[in-house]
Motif scaffolding. Structure first.
Motif, PDB file in Angstrom:
ATOM      1  N   THR A  67      37.350 181.801  33.094  1.00 47.97           N
ATOM      2  CA  THR A  67      37.410 183.068  32.333  1.00 47.97           C
ATOM      3  C   THR A  67      36.915 184.215  33.331  1.00 47.97           C
ATOM      4  OG1 THR A  67      35.273 182.816  31.573  1.00 47.97           O
ATOM      5  CG2 THR A  67      36.899 182.172  29.936  1.00 47.97           C
ATOM      6  N   GLY A  68      36.373 184.057  34.174  1.00 51.31           N
ATOM      7  CA  GLY A  68      35.966 185.158  35.174  1.00 51.31           C
ATOM      8  C   GLY A  68      37.243 185.387  36.150  1.00 51.31           C
ATOM      9  N   LEU A  69      37.746 184.198  36.366  1.00 54.30           N
ATOM     10  CA  LEU A  69      39.118 184.148  37.284  1.00 54.30           C
ATOM     11  C   LEU A  69      40.129 185.175  36.299  1.00 54.30           C
ATOM     12  CD1 LEU A  69      40.554 183.639  39.808  1.00 54.30           C
ATOM     13  CD2 LEU A  69      41.341 181.512  38.708  1.00 54.30           C
ATOM     14  N   ALA A  70      40.279 184.942  35.134  1.00 54.29           N
ATOM     15  CA  ALA A  70      41.145 185.624  34.345  1.00 54.29           C
ATOM     16  C   ALA A  70      40.857 187.218  34.293  1.00 54.29           C
ATOM     17  CB  ALA A  70      41.197 184.987  32.952  1.00 54.29           C
ATOM     18  N   ILE A  71      39.641 187.537  34.321  1.00 60.36           N
ATOM     19  CA  ILE A  71      39.216 188.867  34.231  1.00 60.36           C
ATOM     20  C   ILE A  71      39.657 189.428  35.613  1.00 60.36           C
ATOM     21  CG2 ILE A  71      37.058 190.534  34.314  1.00 60.36           C
ATOM     22  CD1 ILE A  71      37.342 189.507  31.507  1.00 60.36           C
ATOM     23  N   VAL A  72      39.151 188.755  36.729  1.00 65.81           N
ATOM     24  CA  VAL A  72      39.565 189.264  37.941  1.00 65.81           C
ATOM     25  C   VAL A  72      41.232 189.680  38.230  1.00 65.81           C
ATOM     26  CG1 VAL A  72      39.677 188.810  40.551  1.00 65.81           C
ATOM     27  CG2 VAL A  72      37.807 188.426  39.183  1.00 65.81           C
ATOM     28  N   ILE A  73      41.943 188.411  37.545  1.00 62.79           N
ATOM     29  CA  ILE A  73      43.385 188.595  37.824  1.00 62.79           C
ATOM     30  C   ILE A  73      43.826 189.917  36.880  1.00 62.79           C
ATOM     31  CG2 ILE A  73      45.681 187.631  36.903  1.00 62.79           C
ATOM     32  CD1 ILE A  73      44.460 184.784  38.138  1.00 62.79           C
ATOM     33  N   SER A  74      43.288 189.842  35.765  1.00 59.32           N
ATOM     34  CA  SER A  74      43.875 190.968  35.031  1.00 59.32           C
ATOM     35  C   SER A  74      43.378 192.530  35.505  1.00 59.32           C
ATOM     36  CB  SER A  74      43.012 191.041  33.503  1.00 59.32           C
ATOM     37  OG  SER A  74      41.812 191.388  33.568  1.00 59.32           O
ATOM     38  N   ILE A  75      42.423 192.697  36.232  1.00 62.63           N
ATOM     39  CA  ILE A  75      42.297 193.790  36.906  1.00 62.63           C
ATOM     40  C   ILE A  75      43.068 194.106  38.005  1.00 62.63           C
ATOM     41  CG2 ILE A  75      40.458 194.963  38.472  1.00 62.63           C
ATOM     42  CD1 ILE A  75      38.141 193.554  36.957  1.00 62.63           C
ATOM     43  N   TYR A  76      43.498 193.074  38.760  1.00 62.46           N
ATOM     44  CA  TYR A  76      44.401 193.507  39.613  1.00 62.46           C
ATOM     45  C   TYR A  76      45.931 193.363  39.465  1.00 62.46           C
ATOM     46  CZ  TYR A  76      40.683 193.099  43.484  1.00 62.46           C
ATOM     47  OH  TYR A  76      39.632 193.377  44.115  1.00 62.46           O
TER      48      TYR A  76
END
Length: 70
Positions: free
Chosen positions: A17-26
Motif C-alpha cells: 500500500t505504501g508503494l501504491a501511494i508513492v506511485i500515485s504521487i509520481y
C-alpha cells in the motif's frame, strides 16, 4: 496463523500500500479517475490500519488472548 506469518503478512500489506501511494504521487492520476478514488478510499485506510496493527500488535494479541480465556 503463526506469529511470524502474521507479521510477514502485515509488513507485505503495508509495503504494497505504501508503494501504491508513492506511485500515485509520481504518476498523479486525475482527480476524477477510479485510481484516485481507490487510493483515497481503500489504499490509505489499509495503510493506516496495517501500520497501527504492526505498532500495537502485542497489545492486540493480549486482548485476543484475554477474550479467548473468558
Amino acid at each position: 496463523m503463526k506469529a511470524k506469518q502474521i507479521r510477514t503478512l502485515q509488513r507485505a500489506v503495508h509495503l504494497v500500500t505504501g508503494l501504491a501511494i508513492v506511485i500515485s504521487i509520481y504518476v498523479a492520476p486525475p482527480a476524477d479517475s477510479p485510481a484516485h478514488a481507490a487510493i483515497r478510499w481503500f489504499v490509505v485506510p489499509v495503510l493506516v490500519v496495517s501500520g497501527v496493527a504492526m505498532w500495537q500488535w502485542p497489545r492486540i494479541r493480549r486482548l485476543i488472548r484475554a477474550k479467548e480465556r473468558v
